[in-house]
Design a protein around this motif. Structure first.
Motif, PDB file in Angstrom:
ATOM      1  N   LYS A 169      36.102  22.420  42.516  1.00  0.00           N
ATOM      2  CA  LYS A 169      34.937  23.244  42.860  1.00  0.00           C
ATOM      3  C   LYS A 169      34.636  24.233  41.742  1.00  0.00           C
ATOM      4  N   GLU A 170      33.435  24.781  41.797  1.00  0.00           N
ATOM      5  CA  GLU A 170      33.023  25.749  40.788  1.00  0.00           C
ATOM      6  C   GLU A 170      33.630  27.126  41.077  1.00  0.00           C
ATOM      7  N   LEU A 171      33.609  27.946  40.039  1.00  0.00           N
ATOM      8  CA  LEU A 171      34.066  29.322  40.192  1.00  0.00           C
ATOM      9  C   LEU A 171      33.148  30.051  41.177  1.00  0.00           C
ATOM     10  N   GLU A 172      33.748  30.797  42.091  1.00  0.00           N
ATOM     11  CA  GLU A 172      32.994  31.491  43.132  1.00  0.00           C
ATOM     12  C   GLU A 172      33.303  32.982  43.099  1.00  0.00           C
ATOM     13  N   LEU A 173      32.255  33.788  43.134  1.00  0.00           N
ATOM     14  CA  LEU A 173      32.438  35.237  43.244  1.00  0.00           C
ATOM     15  C   LEU A 173      32.843  35.564  44.678  1.00  0.00           C
ATOM     16  N   VAL A 174      34.023  36.120  44.846  1.00  0.00           N
ATOM     17  CA  VAL A 174      34.518  36.479  46.176  1.00  0.00           C
ATOM     18  C   VAL A 174      34.024  37.874  46.559  1.00  0.00           C
ATOM     19  N   SER A 175      34.218  38.822  45.653  1.00  0.00           N
ATOM     20  CA  SER A 175      33.815  40.194  45.927  1.00  0.00           C
ATOM     21  C   SER A 175      33.731  40.964  44.624  1.00  0.00           C
ATOM     22  N   ILE A 176      32.834  41.934  44.584  1.00  0.00           N
ATOM     23  CA  ILE A 176      32.661  42.775  43.406  1.00  0.00           C
ATOM     24  C   ILE A 176      32.551  44.226  43.838  1.00  0.00           C
ATOM     25  N   ILE A 177      33.035  45.135  43.002  1.00  0.00           N
ATOM     26  CA  ILE A 177      33.008  46.563  43.297  1.00  0.00           C
ATOM     27  C   ILE A 177      32.489  47.301  42.072  1.00  0.00           C
ATOM     28  N   ASN A 178      31.674  48.324  42.308  1.00  0.00           N
ATOM     29  CA  ASN A 178      31.130  49.049  41.161  1.00  0.00           C
ATOM     30  C   ASN A 178      32.197  49.982  40.571  1.00  0.00           C
ATOM     31  N   LYS A 179      31.861  50.602  39.454  1.00  0.00           N
ATOM     32  CA  LYS A 179      32.861  51.369  38.708  1.00  0.00           C
ATOM     33  C   LYS A 179      33.369  52.578  39.491  1.00  0.00           C
ATOM     34  N   PHE A 180      32.540  53.077  40.406  1.00  0.00           N
ATOM     35  CA  PHE A 180      32.949  54.249  41.187  1.00  0.00           C
ATOM     36  C   PHE A 180      33.747  53.855  42.434  1.00  0.00           C
ATOM     37  N   SER A 213      39.048  46.918  46.734  1.00  0.00           N
ATOM     38  CA  SER A 213      39.169  48.352  46.468  1.00  0.00           C
ATOM     39  C   SER A 213      39.734  48.536  45.065  1.00  0.00           C
ATOM     40  N   ARG A 214      39.679  49.763  44.590  1.00  0.00           N
ATOM     41  CA  ARG A 214      40.182  50.044  43.247  1.00  0.00           C
ATOM     42  C   ARG A 214      40.772  51.446  43.195  1.00  0.00           C
ATOM     43  N   ASP A 215      41.701  51.629  42.263  1.00  0.00           N
ATOM     44  CA  ASP A 215      42.290  52.927  41.991  1.00  0.00           C
ATOM     45  C   ASP A 215      42.089  53.183  40.500  1.00  0.00           C
ATOM     46  N   ASN A 216      41.082  53.973  40.173  1.00  0.00           N
ATOM     47  CA  ASN A 216      40.764  54.208  38.762  1.00  0.00           C
ATOM     48  C   ASN A 216      41.848  55.034  38.054  1.00  0.00           C
ATOM     49  N   ALA A 217      42.571  55.826  38.797  1.00  0.00           N
ATOM     50  CA  ALA A 217      43.656  56.609  38.191  1.00  0.00           C
ATOM     51  C   ALA A 217      44.811  55.705  37.758  1.00  0.00           C
TER      52      ALA A 217
END
Length: 120
Positions: free
Chosen positions: A43-54, A71-75
């Motif tokens: 199968k092709e590459l699929e975008l599961v989820s994206i999060i902005n820089k903030f 989720s993300r932890d920028n620290a």
């Protein structure tokens, strides 16, 4: 040099949960939109989820809405994907990815990937 190192993949039964992590280095993580993409065999590459820089905006593929949380932890320069109620169709290699912009669905860099296998 951009480095994205995924961890947390594995084997789980249908209905189970996994948490993926991605350690980022070599670029300013806090200035980049980040995502999880996946590719199943044949199968092709699929975008599961994206999060902005903030971390304030997220998008999900319809197939994972309500089950996955990005989720993300920028620290800590770390990206996460909490996956609940996993289904056999979620079986794929999951990649952490960096995007040039939040509105772009295709990443410019991705890691080596981590295998997620869901058995029925």
């Amino acid at each position: 040099q951009v480095q994205l190192v995924e961890s947390g993949g594995g084997w789980v039964q249908s209905g189970g949960s996994l948490r993926l992590s991605c350690a980022a280095s070599g670029f300013d993580f806090s200035l980049s939109a980040m995502s999880w993409v996946r590719q199943a065999p044949g199968k092709e590459l699929e975008l599961v989820s994206i999060i902005n820089k903030f971390g304030s905006s997220t998008r999900y593929a319809d197939s994972v809405k309500g089950r996955f949380t990005i989720s993300r932890d920028n620290a800590e320069n770390t990206l996460y994907l909490q996956m609940n109620n996993l289904k056999p169709e979620d079986t794929a290699v999951y990649y952490c990815a960096k995007h040039l912009a939040y509105y772009l669905n295709y990443p410019d860099v991705r890691g080596q990937g981590t295998q997620v296998t869901v058995s029925s």
